[in-house]
Motif scaffolding. Structure first.
Motif, mmCIF file in Angstrom:
data_model
loop_
_atom_site.group_PDB
_atom_site.id
_atom_site.type_symbol
_atom_site.label_atom_id
_atom_site.label_comp_id
_atom_site.label_asym_id
_atom_site.label_seq_id
_atom_site.Cartn_x
_atom_site.Cartn_y
_atom_site.Cartn_z
ATOM 1 N N VAL A 73 0.867 -1.187 0.000
ATOM 2 C CA VAL A 73 0.000 0.000 0.000
ATOM 3 C C VAL A 73 0.902 1.235 0.000
ATOM 4 C CG1 VAL A 73 -1.930 1.181 1.104
ATOM 5 C CG2 VAL A 73 -1.652 -1.285 1.411
ATOM 6 N N ARG A 74 0.522 2.236 -0.788
ATOM 7 C CA ARG A 74 1.270 3.489 -0.800
ATOM 8 C C ARG A 74 0.477 4.552 -0.027
ATOM 9 N NH1 ARG A 74 3.351 6.283 -6.321
ATOM 10 N NH2 ARG A 74 1.109 6.290 -6.749
ATOM 11 N N TYR A 75 1.172 5.319 0.812
ATOM 12 C CA TYR A 75 0.537 6.362 1.623
ATOM 13 C C TYR A 75 1.317 7.667 1.497
ATOM 14 C CZ TYR A 75 -2.023 2.667 4.109
ATOM 15 O OH TYR A 75 -2.831 1.608 4.425
ATOM 16 N N ARG A 76 0.609 8.737 1.761
ATOM 17 C CA ARG A 76 1.277 10.007 2.032
ATOM 18 C C ARG A 76 1.695 9.985 3.501
ATOM 19 N NH1 ARG A 76 0.653 14.112 -1.697
ATOM 20 N NH2 ARG A 76 -0.805 13.664 -3.419
ATOM 21 N N ALA A 77 2.906 10.414 3.773
ATOM 22 C CA ALA A 77 3.410 10.355 5.141
ATOM 23 C C ALA A 77 2.533 11.161 6.089
ATOM 24 C CB ALA A 77 4.855 10.852 5.186
ATOM 25 N N GLY A 78 2.054 12.330 5.642
ATOM 26 C CA GLY A 78 1.196 13.167 6.483
ATOM 27 C C GLY A 78 -0.130 12.498 6.784
ATOM 28 N N SER A 79 -0.726 11.841 5.797
ATOM 29 C CA SER A 79 -2.002 11.149 6.005
ATOM 30 C C SER A 79 -1.843 9.959 6.952
ATOM 31 C CB SER A 79 -2.561 10.682 4.661
ATOM 32 O OG SER A 79 -2.834 11.781 3.813
ATOM 33 N N LEU A 80 -0.744 9.224 6.805
ATOM 34 C CA LEU A 80 -0.510 8.093 7.700
ATOM 35 C C LEU A 80 -0.345 8.581 9.132
ATOM 36 C CD1 LEU A 80 -0.001 5.028 7.929
ATOM 37 C CD2 LEU A 80 2.438 5.526 7.648
ATOM 38 N N ARG A 81 0.316 9.715 9.290
ATOM 39 C CA ARG A 81 0.529 10.249 10.642
ATOM 40 C C ARG A 81 -0.787 10.716 11.255
ATOM 41 N NH1 ARG A 81 3.937 13.583 9.270
ATOM 42 N NH2 ARG A 81 2.673 15.480 9.159
ATOM 43 N N ARG A 82 -1.674 11.279 10.444
ATOM 44 C CA ARG A 82 -2.934 11.830 10.976
ATOM 45 C C ARG A 82 -4.015 10.770 11.154
ATOM 46 N NH1 ARG A 82 -1.481 16.081 7.420
ATOM 47 N NH2 ARG A 82 -2.763 15.166 5.752
ATOM 48 N N TYR A 83 -4.104 9.814 10.214
ATOM 49 C CA TYR A 83 -5.239 8.897 10.214
ATOM 50 C C TYR A 83 -4.871 7.444 10.518
ATOM 51 C CZ TYR A 83 -7.090 12.936 7.729
ATOM 52 O OH TYR A 83 -7.444 14.219 7.373
ATOM 53 N N GLY A 84 -3.609 7.107 10.440
ATOM 54 C CA GLY A 84 -3.241 5.723 10.642
ATOM 55 C C GLY A 84 -3.587 4.874 9.425
ATOM 56 N N ALA A 85 -3.570 3.550 9.602
ATOM 57 C CA ALA A 85 -3.845 2.642 8.491
ATOM 58 C C ALA A 85 -4.247 1.279 9.015
ATOM 59 C CB ALA A 85 -2.619 2.517 7.588
ATOM 60 N N ALA A 86 -4.974 0.546 8.172
ATOM 61 C CA ALA A 86 -5.368 -0.834 8.473
ATOM 62 C C ALA A 86 -5.003 -1.694 7.274
ATOM 63 C CB ALA A 86 -6.863 -0.922 8.757
ATOM 64 N N ILE A 87 -4.079 -2.643 7.483
ATOM 65 C CA ILE A 87 -3.620 -3.522 6.407
ATOM 66 C C ILE A 87 -3.725 -4.956 6.894
ATOM 67 C CG2 ILE A 87 -1.745 -4.038 4.796
ATOM 68 C CD1 ILE A 87 -0.545 -1.314 5.540
ATOM 69 N N LYS A 88 -4.774 -5.640 6.464
ATOM 70 C CA LYS A 88 -5.025 -7.015 6.866
ATOM 71 C C LYS A 88 -4.963 -7.152 8.396
ATOM 72 C CE LYS A 88 -5.874 -9.162 2.992
ATOM 73 N NZ LYS A 88 -5.034 -10.239 2.419
ATOM 74 N N GLU A 89 -4.002 -7.902 8.917
ATOM 75 C CA GLU A 89 -3.931 -8.157 10.363
ATOM 76 C C GLU A 89 -3.363 -6.987 11.163
ATOM 77 O OE1 GLU A 89 -3.454 -11.824 7.928
ATOM 78 O OE2 GLU A 89 -2.312 -9.964 8.100
ATOM 79 N N PHE A 90 -2.854 -5.973 10.504
ATOM 80 C CA PHE A 90 -2.157 -4.878 11.179
ATOM 81 C C PHE A 90 -3.047 -3.638 11.293
ATOM 82 C CE2 PHE A 90 1.146 -7.543 9.386
ATOM 83 C CZ PHE A 90 2.062 -7.636 10.424
ATOM 84 N N ARG A 91 -2.965 -3.009 12.468
ATOM 85 C CA ARG A 91 -3.637 -1.725 12.701
ATOM 86 C C ARG A 91 -2.582 -0.723 13.149
ATOM 87 N NH1 ARG A 91 -6.614 -4.368 10.489
ATOM 88 N NH2 ARG A 91 -8.828 -4.787 10.817
ATOM 89 N N VAL A 92 -2.338 0.268 12.299
ATOM 90 C CA VAL A 92 -1.368 1.310 12.603
ATOM 91 C C VAL A 92 -2.137 2.538 13.081
ATOM 92 C CG1 VAL A 92 0.523 2.730 11.726
ATOM 93 C CG2 VAL A 92 0.189 0.400 10.847
ATOM 94 N N ALA A 93 -2.003 2.873 14.349
ATOM 95 C CA ALA A 93 -2.741 3.996 14.919
ATOM 96 C C ALA A 93 -2.152 5.319 14.430
ATOM 97 C CB ALA A 93 -2.694 3.932 16.438
ATOM 98 N N PRO A 94 -2.926 6.399 14.461
ATOM 99 C CA PRO A 94 -2.381 7.716 14.116
ATOM 100 C C PRO A 94 -1.201 8.072 15.035
ATOM 101 C CG PRO A 94 -4.781 7.798 14.205
ATOM 102 C CD PRO A 94 -4.377 6.461 14.747
ATOM 103 N N GLY A 95 -0.295 8.870 14.498
ATOM 104 C CA GLY A 95 0.845 9.303 15.290
ATOM 105 C C GLY A 95 2.133 8.593 14.939
#
Length: 306
Positions: A73-95
């Motif tokens: 998955v490709r992300y903008r670094a700012g968006s990943l920092r603000r909103y986090g991400a969910a990729i299959k078994e992984f949950r990346v929280a904001p921050g």
């Protein structure tokens, strides 16, 4: 083209593919080699058809990694920092912050499937065995899509400022609560850390890397049972020796007491034989036996009577 008529020439033609197979198999046994192959496939996919941001794409992998499933998955670094991400078994929280500071990044998720067993070779996990597939989550600089330098192709450094990354194994394993598994985190530098689960089949981490659920191996449990048996036998043997020493001390003391009593009886018997005891009024007093000396004549002549 006609095949060579000589058998040994035909054998030489067949040797190259036979020799290449062990090499491919050996590469598939190195976790870092697998990471590089999956990473290269992720970068190549964005050169072809995978261009959208925040959309997961399944990666095509070589046949030597047919057991591995991977998405990118490709992300903008700012968006990943603000909103986090969910990729299959992984949950990346904001921050989540990345270093160096970049605009875009690529996140790669792995499920090693049957190849997960290669992580059993880690020295720090001896005494444990995997009970889940190994799942990986790695962050890369999207600049590697245009620049293939080794610096841009290496993993980014991440800083999890708030809640840690959550890994949920519920999709890939059944109910393991009776086994009480631990969370194993295989870091990129080769270190392994173990921790307790935060919930059923869920683990937390503040670093990227590879993750799995592990339990103590049967060999380790047998070793513990053997150690327990050794301790029990040692305690029983110690108690037996203590009792035996106690009995020996009692026997020696009893023998000494009997010898003392016998000597005392012999001494008293000797004294009573040498000195008779008689009563003088109300007092017992030893008395010597009376021995009279028989009279003897000074000469053989009797005095004459006149």
């Amino acid at each position: 083209m006609a095949l060579p008529s000589k058998p040994h020439l035909l054998l030489l033609l067949l040797l190259p593919p036979i020799v290449m197979l062990p090499s491919l198999s050996h590469q598939a046994q190195d976790p870092r080699v697998i990471d590089r192959i999956v990473r290269d496939s992720a970068f190549q996919s964005y050169h072809t058809k995978h261009h959208k941001t925040a959309i997961a794409y399944k990666l095509p992998l070589p046949s030597s990694l047919s057991a591995v499933a991977a998405e990118t998955v490709r992300y903008r670094a700012g968006s990943l920092r603000r909103y986090g991400a969910a990729i299959k078994e992984f949950r990346v929280a904001p921050g989540v912050f990345v270093h160096p500071h970049i605009k875009r990044l690529i996140v790669v998720r792995q499920n090693l499937g049957n190849l997960s067993a290669i992580y059993n070779a880690y020295g720090n996990i001896s005494g444990f065995q995997l009970v889940s597939p190994v799942l990986g989550l790695l962050f890369y600089n999207a600049a590697g899509l245009r620049n293939s330098s080794s610096k841009n192709l290496s993993e980014l450094e991440i800083l999890v400022a708030r809640r840690p990354i959550a890994v949920d194994f519920s999709r890939v394993v059944g109910n393991l609560q009776r086994l009480r598994p631990l969370c194993a985190m295989f870091e990129l530098d080769g270190n392994v850390s173990l921790s307790n689960q935060t919930a059923s089949n869920k683990c937390l981490s503040r670093r990227q890397g590879h993750f799995a659920l592990v339990i103590e191996s049967a060999k380790s449990e047998n070793s513990k049972v053997s150690e327990w048996k050794v301790v029990v036998v040692s305690v029983v043997a110690g108690a037996f020796v203590t009792v035996l020493l106690g009995l020996m001390v009692v026997a020696v003391a009893s023998a000494r007491r009997k010898r003392y009593q016998r000597e005392e009886m012999e001494r008293r018997a000797y004294e009573e034989e040498a000195l008779q005891i008689s009563m003088v009024g109300h007092v017992r007093a030893p008395t010597a036996s009376v021995a009279r000396t028989a009279p003897a004549l000074e000469n053989d002549y009797a005095p004459s009577s006149s």
